[in-house]
Design a protein around this motif. Structure first.
Motif, PDB file in Angstrom:
ATOM      1  N   ILE A 165       0.854  -1.184   0.000  1.00  0.00           N
ATOM      2  CA  ILE A 165       0.000   0.000   0.000  1.00  0.00           C
ATOM      3  C   ILE A 165       0.891   1.235   0.000  1.00  0.00           C
ATOM      4  CG2 ILE A 165      -1.719   1.303   1.278  1.00  0.00           C
ATOM      5  CD1 ILE A 165      -2.942  -1.263   2.133  1.00  0.00           C
ATOM      6  N   GLU A 166       0.636   2.113  -0.948  1.00  0.00           N
ATOM      7  CA  GLU A 166       1.413   3.332  -1.087  1.00  0.00           C
ATOM      8  C   GLU A 166       0.588   4.506  -0.582  1.00  0.00           C
ATOM      9  OE1 GLU A 166       2.004   3.374  -5.284  1.00  0.00           O
ATOM     10  OE2 GLU A 166       2.832   1.352  -5.281  1.00  0.00           O
ATOM     11  N   HIS A 167       1.214   5.382   0.184  1.00  0.00           N
ATOM     12  CA  HIS A 167       0.514   6.570   0.643  1.00  0.00           C
ATOM     13  C   HIS A 167       0.169   7.424  -0.566  1.00  0.00           C
ATOM     14  CE1 HIS A 167      -0.328  10.401   2.599  1.00  0.00           C
ATOM     15  NE2 HIS A 167      -0.583   9.671   3.671  1.00  0.00           N
ATOM     16  N   ASP A 168      -1.033   7.952  -0.576  1.00  0.00           N
ATOM     17  CA  ASP A 168      -1.487   8.692  -1.754  1.00  0.00           C
ATOM     18  C   ASP A 168      -0.987  10.136  -1.805  1.00  0.00           C
ATOM     19  OD1 ASP A 168      -3.022  10.076   0.067  1.00  0.00           O
ATOM     20  OD2 ASP A 168      -4.946   9.429  -0.734  1.00  0.00           O
ATOM     21  N   GLY A 169      -0.264  10.582  -0.781  1.00  0.00           N
ATOM     22  CA  GLY A 169       0.248  11.948  -0.785  1.00  0.00           C
ATOM     23  C   GLY A 169      -0.779  12.980  -0.362  1.00  0.00           C
ATOM     24  N   GLY A 170      -1.989  12.544  -0.062  1.00  0.00           N
ATOM     25  CA  GLY A 170      -3.059  13.455   0.334  1.00  0.00           C
ATOM     26  C   GLY A 170      -3.516  13.177   1.749  1.00  0.00           C
ATOM     27  N   THR A 171      -4.826  13.221   1.950  1.00  0.00           N
ATOM     28  CA  THR A 171      -5.387  13.061   3.288  1.00  0.00           C
ATOM     29  C   THR A 171      -5.633  11.615   3.681  1.00  0.00           C
ATOM     30  OG1 THR A 171      -7.614  13.291   2.416  1.00  0.00           O
ATOM     31  CG2 THR A 171      -6.512  15.314   3.152  1.00  0.00           C
ATOM     32  N   ASN A 172      -5.442  10.688   2.775  1.00  0.00           N
ATOM     33  CA  ASN A 172      -5.679   9.276   3.053  1.00  0.00           C
ATOM     34  C   ASN A 172      -4.526   8.718   3.886  1.00  0.00           C
ATOM     35  OD1 ASN A 172      -6.359   6.621   3.082  1.00  0.00           O
ATOM     36  ND2 ASN A 172      -6.310   6.328   0.873  1.00  0.00           N
ATOM     37  N   THR A 173      -4.648   8.830   5.221  1.00  0.00           N
ATOM     38  CA  THR A 173      -3.550   8.399   6.074  1.00  0.00           C
ATOM     39  C   THR A 173      -3.856   7.110   6.824  1.00  0.00           C
ATOM     40  OG1 THR A 173      -4.391   9.788   7.855  1.00  0.00           O
ATOM     41  CG2 THR A 173      -2.708  10.743   6.413  1.00  0.00           C
ATOM     42  N   ALA A 174      -5.102   6.644   6.833  1.00  0.00           N
ATOM     43  CA  ALA A 174      -5.463   5.398   7.517  1.00  0.00           C
ATOM     44  C   ALA A 174      -5.297   4.250   6.531  1.00  0.00           C
ATOM     45  CB  ALA A 174      -6.889   5.470   8.028  1.00  0.00           C
ATOM     46  N   LEU A 175      -4.159   3.593   6.573  1.00  0.00           N
ATOM     47  CA  LEU A 175      -3.846   2.561   5.592  1.00  0.00           C
ATOM     48  C   LEU A 175      -3.714   1.220   6.279  1.00  0.00           C
ATOM     49  CD1 LEU A 175      -1.120   4.618   3.718  1.00  0.00           C
ATOM     50  CD2 LEU A 175      -3.519   4.382   3.109  1.00  0.00           C
ATOM     51  N   TYR A 176      -4.355   0.197   5.734  1.00  0.00           N
ATOM     52  CA  TYR A 176      -4.368  -1.128   6.337  1.00  0.00           C
ATOM     53  C   TYR A 176      -4.032  -2.178   5.285  1.00  0.00           C
ATOM     54  CZ  TYR A 176      -7.201   1.502   9.665  1.00  0.00           C
ATOM     55  OH  TYR A 176      -7.667   2.458  10.538  1.00  0.00           O
ATOM     56  N   GLY A 177      -3.095  -3.061   5.591  1.00  0.00           N
ATOM     57  CA  GLY A 177      -2.838  -4.193   4.703  1.00  0.00           C
ATOM     58  C   GLY A 177      -4.028  -5.130   4.707  1.00  0.00           C
ATOM     59  N   VAL A 178      -4.353  -5.636   5.908  1.00  0.00           N
ATOM     60  CA  VAL A 178      -5.540  -6.476   6.085  1.00  0.00           C
ATOM     61  C   VAL A 178      -6.325  -5.899   7.247  1.00  0.00           C
ATOM     62  CG1 VAL A 178      -6.430  -8.774   6.624  1.00  0.00           C
ATOM     63  CG2 VAL A 178      -4.339  -8.540   5.260  1.00  0.00           C
ATOM     64  N   TYR A 179      -7.594  -5.593   7.017  1.00  0.00           N
ATOM     65  CA  TYR A 179      -8.465  -5.043   8.050  1.00  0.00           C
ATOM     66  C   TYR A 179      -9.606  -6.024   8.279  1.00  0.00           C
ATOM     67  CZ  TYR A 179     -11.801  -1.960  10.380  1.00  0.00           C
ATOM     68  OH  TYR A 179     -12.683  -1.411  11.275  1.00  0.00           O
ATOM     69  N   THR A 180      -9.714  -6.549   9.495  1.00  0.00           N
ATOM     70  CA  THR A 180     -10.845  -7.401   9.833  1.00  0.00           C
ATOM     71  C   THR A 180     -11.552  -6.816  11.042  1.00  0.00           C
ATOM     72  OG1 THR A 180      -9.544  -8.834  11.293  1.00  0.00           O
ATOM     73  CG2 THR A 180      -9.708  -9.484   8.981  1.00  0.00           C
ATOM     74  N   ASN A 181     -12.858  -6.946  11.073  1.00  0.00           N
ATOM     75  CA  ASN A 181     -13.670  -6.422  12.167  1.00  0.00           C
ATOM     76  C   ASN A 181     -14.786  -7.425  12.439  1.00  0.00           C
ATOM     77  OD1 ASN A 181     -14.881  -4.829  14.078  1.00  0.00           O
ATOM     78  ND2 ASN A 181     -15.652  -3.328  12.624  1.00  0.00           N
ATOM     79  N   LYS A 182     -14.934  -7.795  13.713  1.00  0.00           N
ATOM     80  CA  LYS A 182     -15.954  -8.771  14.088  1.00  0.00           C
ATOM     81  C   LYS A 182     -15.768 -10.082  13.351  1.00  0.00           C
ATOM     82  CE  LYS A 182     -19.340  -5.230  15.200  1.00  0.00           C
ATOM     83  NZ  LYS A 182     -20.644  -4.670  14.935  1.00  0.00           N
ATOM     84  N   SER A 183     -14.497 -10.507  13.211  1.00  0.00           N
ATOM     85  CA  SER A 183     -14.191 -11.714  12.473  1.00  0.00           C
ATOM     86  C   SER A 183     -12.838 -12.248  12.896  1.00  0.00           C
ATOM     87  CB  SER A 183     -14.206 -11.415  10.955  1.00  0.00           C
ATOM     88  OG  SER A 183     -13.373 -10.314  10.655  1.00  0.00           O
ATOM     89  N   THR A 184     -12.473 -13.413  12.394  1.00  0.00           N
ATOM     90  CA  THR A 184     -11.163 -13.981  12.682  1.00  0.00           C
ATOM     91  C   THR A 184     -10.286 -13.911  11.454  1.00  0.00           C
ATOM     92  OG1 THR A 184     -11.843 -16.218  12.079  1.00  0.00           O
ATOM     93  CG2 THR A 184     -12.121 -15.589  14.382  1.00  0.00           C
ATOM     94  N   LEU A 185      -8.992 -13.811  11.685  1.00  0.00           N
ATOM     95  CA  LEU A 185      -8.000 -13.864  10.627  1.00  0.00           C
ATOM     96  C   LEU A 185      -7.056 -15.019  10.952  1.00  0.00           C
ATOM     97  CD1 LEU A 185      -6.423 -12.816   8.157  1.00  0.00           C
ATOM     98  CD2 LEU A 185      -5.253 -11.237   9.709  1.00  0.00           C
ATOM     99  N   THR A 186      -6.984 -15.996  10.055  1.00  0.00           N
ATOM    100  CA  THR A 186      -6.116 -17.157  10.255  1.00  0.00           C
ATOM    101  C   THR A 186      -5.124 -17.218   9.109  1.00  0.00           C
ATOM    102  OG1 THR A 186      -7.939 -18.366  11.298  1.00  0.00           O
ATOM    103  CG2 THR A 186      -6.049 -19.667  10.529  1.00  0.00           C
ATOM    104  N   ILE A 187      -3.834 -17.219   9.462  1.00  0.00           N
ATOM    105  CA  ILE A 187      -2.776 -17.372   8.473  1.00  0.00           C
ATOM    106  C   ILE A 187      -1.929 -18.557   8.910  1.00  0.00           C
ATOM    107  CG2 ILE A 187      -0.782 -16.313   7.334  1.00  0.00           C
ATOM    108  CD1 ILE A 187      -2.036 -13.580   7.979  1.00  0.00           C
ATOM    109  N   GLU A 188      -1.838 -19.573   8.046  1.00  0.00           N
ATOM    110  CA  GLU A 188      -1.070 -20.756   8.416  1.00  0.00           C
ATOM    111  C   GLU A 188      -0.504 -21.450   7.197  1.00  0.00           C
ATOM    112  OE1 GLU A 188      -3.740 -23.261  10.580  1.00  0.00           O
ATOM    113  OE2 GLU A 188      -5.052 -23.598   8.888  1.00  0.00           O
ATOM    114  N   ASP A 189       0.454 -22.348   7.426  1.00  0.00           N
ATOM    115  CA  ASP A 189       1.140 -23.118   6.392  1.00  0.00           C
ATOM    116  C   ASP A 189       1.932 -22.209   5.471  1.00  0.00           C
ATOM    117  OD1 ASP A 189      -0.024 -25.336   7.498  1.00  0.00           O
ATOM    118  OD2 ASP A 189      -1.586 -25.476   5.995  1.00  0.00           O
TER     119      ASP A 189
END
Length: 189
Positions: A165-189
């Motif tokens: 994710i590249e900063h856009d140079g403007g006001t978009n400062t909230a940057l997330y690679g992976v955003y989860t809410n009310k859920s699970t994130l599982t990374i394996e193998d």
């Protein structure tokens, strides 16, 4: 329900715009299962969504093969989602090779993969699964690489997920690679 079988080199371009954001999508699946497979290539350039599933309660977008490149058109007036599922699940598996590149499309709330949950009386929550040898690359000035709201997310097997994710140079400062809410994130193998 329908399937798209990729053979050879293919492209879809849709630059239409509308106030209700229904126009300007590359592939749309409404209230049905969609499968994209094959060994060919598909370039999608659209002004609103690359692949859009909506009103997909209990339905699934499955991408299990092919090389798919998704980019927004040059329009910078509306947020863009490479893959957007409203109420449905997304499975990326097999030899799928997906690149979602925002390029210079600098709009707040851009996202590579965007999954939004059901509402009201529907109780089936969607899931996001990236597995097998699937490759997913998301890059550019996104606010979210992957956005999964009330959507359990699993990345496993030999899947290759790359989010730059590249900063856009403007006001978009909230940057997330992976955003989860009310859920699970599982990374394996």
């Amino acid at each position: 329900d329908f399937s798209v079988v990729l053979n050879g080199e293919n492209s879809i371009t849709n630059t239409d715009l509308s106030k209700d954001k229904i126009l300007g999508n590359g592939i749309v699946a409404r209230a049905c299962n969609l499968t994209i497979k094959g060994t060919g290539e598909l370039d999608i350039s659209a002004s609103y969504r690359g692949v859009y599933m909506y009103y997909a309660h209990g339905k699934t977008l499955t991408i299990e093969g092919g090389k798919i490149n998704i980019v927004p058109t040059a329009n910078d007036t509306i947020e863009y989602h490479g893959i957007h599922s409203l109420y449905g699940s997304v499975v990326i598996k097999g030899n799928a090779d997906i690149t979602i590149d925002m390029g210079t499309h600098k709009v707040t709330n851009n996202s590579g993969i965007f999954i939004y949950p059901p509402s009201g009386s529907v109780v089936t929550n969607p899931t996001l699964t990236i597995t097998d040898t699937a490759k997913v690359k998301i890059c550019g000035p996104n606010q979210y690489g992957i956005y999964a709201q009330a959507c359990n997310t699993t990345i496993d097997g030999n899947a290759d997920v790359s989010i730059l994710i590249e900063h856009d140079g403007g006001t978009n400062t909230a940057l997330y690679g992976v955003y989860t809410n009310k859920s699970t994130l599982t990374i394996e193998d």
